[in-house]
Design an enzyme around this catalytic site. Structure first.
Site, short mmCIF file in Angstrom:
data_model
loop_
_atom_site.label_atom_id
_atom_site.label_comp_id
_atom_site.label_asym_id
_atom_site.label_seq_id
_atom_site.Cartn_x
_atom_site.Cartn_y
_atom_site.Cartn_z
N SER A 45 -23.12 0.53 24.54
CA SER A 45 -22.25 0.04 25.19
C SER A 45 -21.81 2.05 25.88
CB SER A 45 -21.25 0.53 23.87
OG SER A 45 -19.78 1.34 24.70
N TYR A 70 -17.66 5.82 17.23
CA TYR A 70 -17.82 4.63 17.97
C TYR A 70 -19.48 5.03 18.27
CZ TYR A 70 -18.42 0.99 21.20
OH TYR A 70 -18.52 -0.37 22.20
#
Length: 247
Positions: free
Chosen positions: A132, A145
Site C-alpha cells: 500500500s 495499518y
C-alpha cells in the site's frame, strides 16, 4: 508438452485478490485461489478453471496445507491477503485490531513465503506482495495499518537481499486509492455509508482490475528482470493527503 504455469493468490475471495486470480488465469496460469471463505474461492476456481484452497494466512496449519496443494513447483505467489481495520487515532486505537492487521499483513506474508519458497525456487518463480502507499507515508487515523504496511515493505526489502543468489524475483506493488468491493467496508466494520464516503466525488479512483493488470505485467517480465516496487495511484491522488474530488 509444456507444463502449465501455476500461480497462488491469497485473499482471493474478493477485491484485488479475486481480480488478480482472474487476470492470471486469462494469462494462462492454473490459479490456486486461497482465502478463508470456502464458498467464494470454490466459486472463483470453477469460474477460472483453477483450484480452491481454504486458507487463513494466520494459521500455520492452513498455510502448510496450501503448500502441500501447490506441490514442488510454483511460478507466481501473489501475497495479497491483508487489509485495514479502524481509523481511530493511536491513543484511542483498538490494539486487538492492530494485532490482527500485523498477523495478516506481515506475519501472514512471511508465513506464505517460508512455506512456498522451495516451490518458487524450483520454478524460478516470482513473489508479488500487494502492499500500500501507506508503506511510504503516515496519515492520521492510519497508525496500525500504516505501521503494518511499513513493516511489510521493510520485510520485503530484506527478503530481496537475502535471496539475491536464488532464482526468485521479489516485487512489492503499492496501490493508492482503489475502489474495491470490500476494503473500506471492512475497515469501517460494515458501515456502508462511511465506506462510500471514502470515494465520494473522487475523479477516477483505481479499480481492483487496474492492480490485477499490474500483477500481470510484473509476472510477465523476463526472468532476469525484477520490478522491485511499483507505486500505483489514480491520477486524482498525487499524494496521500491530496485527492481531487468533484464539488
Amino acid at each position: 508438452m509444456t507444463q502449465r504455469r501455476v500461480a497462488v493468490v491469497t485473499g482471493a475471495s474478493s477485491g484485488i485478490g479475486r481480480a488478480s486470480a482472474r487476470r492470471l488465469a486469462a494469462d494462462g496460469y492454473e490459479v490456486i485461489c486461497a482465502a478463508r471463505r470456502t464458498g467464494r474461492v470454490r466459486e472463483l476456481a470453477r469460474e477460472i478453471d483453477g483450484r480452491a484452497v481454504t486458507c487463513d494466512v494466520t494459521s500455520a496449519e492452513e498455510v502448510a496445507a496450501l503448500a502441500a496443494e501447490v506441490g514442488d513447483r510454483l511460478d507466481v505467489l501473489v501475497a495479497n491477503a491483508g487489509g485495514a481495520l479502524g481509523v481511530e487515532p493511536v491513543v484511542d486505537a483498538n490494539l486487538d485490531e492492530w494485532r490482527t492487521m500485523f498477523e495478516t499483513n506481515v506475519i501472514g506474508v512471511a508465513r506464505c513465503v517460508q512455506a512456498l519458497m522451495p516451490a518458487l525456487v524450483r520454478a524460478e518463480g516470482e513473489i508479488i506482495v500487494i502492499g500500500s502507499v501507506a508503506a511510504h507515508v503516515s496519515y492520521e487515523g492510519g497508525g496500525g495499518y500504516v505501521a503494518a504496511k511499513h513493516a511489510v515493505r521493510a520485510m520485503i526489502g530484506s527478503l530481496r537481499l537475502e535471496v539475491y543468489d536464488r532464482p526468485v524475483r521479489v516485487c512489492e506493488i503499492d496501490p493508492g486509492m482503489v475502489q474495491s468491493d470490500e476494503f473500506s467496508l471492512v475497515r469501517f466494520h460494515g458501515d456502508a455509508e462511511k465506506a462510500a464516503a471514502v470515494y465520494a466525488g473522487v475523479v477516477g479512483p483505481l479499480t481492483q482490475e487496474d492492480i490485477a493488470e499490474c500483477v500481470s505485467f510484473v509476472a510477465a517480465r523476463p526472468k532476469h528482470v525484477n520490478i522491485d516496487s511499483m507505486v500505483v495511484r489514480p491520477r486524482a491522488q498525487p499524494a496521500q493527503h491530496k485527492v481531487h474530488r468533484r464539488a
